[in-house]
Design a protein around this motif. Structure first.
Motif, short mmCIF file in Angstrom:
data_model
loop_
_atom_site.label_atom_id
_atom_site.label_comp_id
_atom_site.label_asym_id
_atom_site.label_seq_id
_atom_site.Cartn_x
_atom_site.Cartn_y
_atom_site.Cartn_z
N THR A 120 -34.98 -1.00 -37.54
CA THR A 120 -34.32 -0.33 -38.66
C THR A 120 -34.08 -1.32 -39.78
N ASN A 121 -33.89 -0.79 -40.97
CA ASN A 121 -33.47 -1.61 -42.11
C ASN A 121 -32.00 -1.41 -42.44
N ASP A 122 -31.33 -0.62 -41.60
CA ASP A 122 -29.92 -0.27 -41.81
C ASP A 122 -29.05 -1.15 -40.91
N GLU A 123 -28.33 -2.08 -41.51
CA GLU A 123 -27.52 -3.03 -40.73
C GLU A 123 -26.44 -2.32 -39.92
N ALA A 124 -25.81 -1.30 -40.51
CA ALA A 124 -24.75 -0.58 -39.79
C ALA A 124 -25.30 0.13 -38.56
N LYS A 138 -36.25 14.27 -47.62
CA LYS A 138 -35.45 13.94 -48.81
C LYS A 138 -34.94 15.21 -49.49
N LYS A 139 -35.81 16.22 -49.57
CA LYS A 139 -35.42 17.47 -50.23
C LYS A 139 -34.22 18.12 -49.55
N TYR A 140 -34.18 18.03 -48.21
CA TYR A 140 -33.11 18.71 -47.46
C TYR A 140 -32.11 17.73 -46.84
N ASP A 141 -32.15 16.48 -47.27
CA ASP A 141 -31.20 15.45 -46.82
C ASP A 141 -31.19 15.33 -45.29
N LEU A 142 -32.38 15.14 -44.70
CA LEU A 142 -32.51 15.03 -43.26
C LEU A 142 -32.81 13.59 -42.85
N ILE A 143 -32.32 13.20 -41.70
CA ILE A 143 -32.59 11.88 -41.12
C ILE A 143 -33.98 11.89 -40.50
N VAL A 144 -34.71 10.80 -40.65
CA VAL A 144 -36.03 10.66 -40.02
C VAL A 144 -35.98 9.51 -39.02
N ILE A 145 -36.21 9.84 -37.76
CA ILE A 145 -36.30 8.83 -36.70
C ILE A 145 -37.74 8.86 -36.18
N GLU A 146 -38.46 7.75 -36.33
CA GLU A 146 -39.85 7.69 -35.86
C GLU A 146 -39.88 7.47 -34.34
N GLY A 200 -42.65 2.11 -37.58
CA GLY A 200 -41.35 1.54 -37.27
C GLY A 200 -40.58 1.09 -38.48
N SER A 201 -41.21 1.14 -39.67
CA SER A 201 -40.54 0.64 -40.87
C SER A 201 -40.25 1.73 -41.89
N MET A 202 -40.59 2.99 -41.56
CA MET A 202 -40.56 4.04 -42.58
C MET A 202 -39.36 4.97 -42.48
N GLY A 203 -38.86 5.23 -41.31
CA GLY A 203 -37.73 6.14 -41.14
C GLY A 203 -36.40 5.40 -41.22
N HIS A 204 -35.32 6.14 -40.97
CA HIS A 204 -34.01 5.49 -40.87
C HIS A 204 -33.99 4.50 -39.71
N ALA A 205 -34.73 4.83 -38.67
CA ALA A 205 -34.90 3.95 -37.51
C ALA A 205 -36.14 4.40 -36.76
N ALA A 206 -36.59 3.57 -35.81
CA ALA A 206 -37.78 3.91 -35.02
C ALA A 206 -37.61 3.38 -33.61
N ALA A 207 -38.12 4.14 -32.65
CA ALA A 207 -38.02 3.77 -31.24
C ALA A 207 -39.37 3.31 -30.72
N PHE A 236 -30.38 5.98 -28.34
CA PHE A 236 -29.42 5.15 -29.09
C PHE A 236 -29.64 5.28 -30.59
N ALA A 237 -30.88 5.46 -31.02
CA ALA A 237 -31.15 5.67 -32.45
C ALA A 237 -30.51 6.96 -32.92
N PHE A 238 -30.64 8.04 -32.11
CA PHE A 238 -30.02 9.32 -32.48
C PHE A 238 -28.49 9.18 -32.55
N LEU A 239 -27.92 8.54 -31.55
CA LEU A 239 -26.46 8.39 -31.52
C LEU A 239 -25.97 7.55 -32.69
N ALA A 240 -26.68 6.47 -32.98
CA ALA A 240 -26.27 5.59 -34.08
C ALA A 240 -26.41 6.29 -35.43
N ALA A 241 -27.33 7.26 -35.52
CA ALA A 241 -27.51 8.02 -36.76
C ALA A 241 -26.48 9.15 -36.88
N GLY A 242 -25.66 9.33 -35.85
CA GLY A 242 -24.62 10.34 -35.89
C GLY A 242 -25.05 11.72 -35.45
#
Length: 533
Positions: free
Chosen positions: A357-361, A300-308, A330-337, A200-206
């Motif tokens: 996650t810290n991302d409400e969307a 950050k250099k390559y604009d990649l999503i990080v899911i822990e 669990g607090s460092m990436g875009h989301a964590a499982a 679900f984290a991967f899907l929500a991240a697009g």
């Protein structure tokens, strides 16, 4: 037996065969069970924020405050001069050292001391002396903690029965708030397994078809199943030989040596597949975090999503030199499982998981995905999954979460004790390394030996359980033959996978049990040395 000058207030209870020494104060809301010893001048507190006056300036009365309970379970002992704060449970047969200030729960058979009180070790339980086989030591003890928490866990079931709240609802929402706070994140979404948490984290991240997600081959297959099931392709990079987590140097080699960066589109394209690389999944393994600063700099250099993948790291911490602060897994990436499989540091009594996650969307999207794609009943914006967390599991997790910090402290103490006991092992037993940038929670204590199967057989004969996490690297599994990886592609992972063995690790392990384990391991290792001479 009650000593002189002891004050026991109304609505406090004292069980049978207790000894309460002089000048002790037992306030309203304190429950002292049978066979408890309390030393001289012990003070109990029943209010976390005591005030003399109300907000309006008048004197407080009983109507202005709420009693916060404290429970001292059967057989516990509290040393003289101790202060026990409210909302604390001191477990059966636990010992609190003299002069301690107890601010959180003490596990059964635990010894704590200091201001604030810190966990020191467990007492060897009497029952271990009367076992038919005194050396029988399980790899993991899931019986004892549930016996200790039985009353609290059954209360959750009764609550569900009385409200008919079985799926979602207040107990799930309460746990989500509590676990988000524990992980130092804004949001938590409860789901029905760690695998669904990843998916679900991967899907929500697009993340989806035609994309590449980078992770490690030394992990449980759920990490990669979730990637494949979004339609994305897996790319592996090797691990660090000391931490067993993603090697940032190997990640850099892959991103810069096997991919091309299109500056005009801002996309990173894998040269071999011509697919866009969109995400990195560092796995926090065995209770230790990956080197997140180095990984996130590349992301950050390559604009990649990080899911822990934090399924084995409940409460583990990472020191970020970039931000000069300790951060929770669990607090460092875009989301964590997270997985709450029963054997985890925080385990349910069945299947359960969560995403932080810290991302409400992202949090809102995951809530829709877990519930058949509906934000409102029978109005489906997308196709989703039946991936909800049930209320009884959430209630049980809330109960256990209150004990997690103490359990993690116990695991750390046991790990350091293992290190001490294996001090003379030299090269016979390779011990786990705790990197300077991590505070691990030792979900597993994993060592390396040359003859793993022989050691496991030797320990099994002595009644000692072991495990292997994990014997076959994912790039060599039949399920991923389609990726065309071959033996030798990830030499560190392959070398580690052939030698690792997990020794017993659980918070209630006694000193005697641990010494028996180490003695048996060294006995085996030394016989192999003599045999080779």
């Amino acid at each position: 037996k009650i000593g002189a000058f002891v004050e026991i207030q109304k609505n406090a209870s004292v069980g049978k065969r207790c000894k309460i020494s002089s000048h002790t104060f037992i306030c309203e809301g304190v429950e002292i069970q049978d066979n408890v010893f309390i030393g001289h001048s012990v003070t109990f507190i029943n209010d976390s924020y005591p005030r003399a006056t109300t907000a309006e300036g008048g004197m407080q009365t009983e109507a202005d405050w709420k009693v916060e309970k404290t429970v001292i379970r059967r057989g516990a002992s509290i040393g003289s001069g101790s202060t026990i704060l409210s909302n604390v449970t001191i477990g059966e047969n636990a010992i609190v050292g003299a002069g301690s200030v107890v601010t959180k729960d003490v596990p059964a058979n635990g010894i704590v001391a200091g201001n604030p009180a810190k966990f020191l070790r467990f007492i060897a339980e009497e029952k271990s002396k009367t076992m038919t086989n005194p050396t029988k030591i399980p790899f993991l003890d899931l019986v004892t903690p549930h016996q200790e928490l039985e009353a609290e866990l059954l209360a959750v079931v009764k609550k569900a029965f009385s409200t008919a709240g079985f799926i979602g609802g207040p107990m799930v929402e309460e746990f989500e708030r509590e676990f988000a706070a524990f992980c130092h994140t804004k949001y938590c979404v409860g789901v029905n397994s760690g695998t669904d948490a990843l998916r679900f984290a991967f899907l929500a991240a697009g993340i989806g078809p035609g994309e590449v997600v980078v992770t490690v081959p030394h992990t449980f297959i759920a990490t990669t199943e979730a990637i494949s099931q979004t339609g994305a392709t897996i790319a592996f990079v090797d691990i660090n030989e000391e931490t067993y987590t993603m090697d940032p140097g190997k990640l850099r080699e892959y991103l810069e040596g096997q991919c091309d960066f299109d500056a005009s589109s801002g996309e990173l394209i894998e040269r071999k597949s011509k697919r866009r690389v969109t995400a990195i999944v560092p796995v926090h393994l065995y209770g230790q975090t990956a080197d997140m600063d180095s990984i996130q700099e590349l992301a950050k250099k390559y604009d990649l999503i990080v899911i822990e993948d934090a399924c084995q790291a409940h409460g583990a911490e990472y020191f970020s030199k970039n931000d000069n602060v300790w951060k929770r897994a669990g607090s460092m990436g875009h989301a964590a499982a997270f997985s709450f499989y029963p054997g985890k540091n925080l385990g349910a009594c069945g299947e359960a998981g969560a995403v932080t996650t810290n991302d409400e969307a992202m949090a809102q999207r995951m809530k829709v995905i877990r519930d058949h794609g509906q934000a409102k009943r029978y109005y489906h914006d997308v196709e989703g999954y039946n991936g909800r967390l049930d209320s009884i599991q959430a209630g049980w997790l809330s109960v256990k979460l209150r004990h997690l910090a103490m359990w993690n402290e116990a695991r750390r103490a046991l790990a350091h004790r293992y290190h001490e006991l294996f001090a003379d092992a030299d090269e016979l037993v390779v011990l786990p390394v705790e990197a300077p940038w991590t505070r691990g929670v030792f979900h597993l204590y994993v060592v390396r030996v040359q003859d793993r199967e022989g050691l496991q057989a030797h320990l099994s004969e002595a009644g000692i359980g072991t495990g292997i996490h994990y014997p076959i690297p994912l790039h060599l599994q039949r399920a991923y033959a389609c990726l065309s990886y071959r033996k030798g592609d990830f030499p560190v992972t392959e070398r580690v996978a052939a030698e690792i063995v997990s020794l017993p690790m659980f918070p209630q392990m006694t000193r005697e049990q641990q010494e028996e384990i180490v003695n048996r391991v060294m006995e085996f290792a030394e016989t192999r040395v003599w045999a080779s001479r």
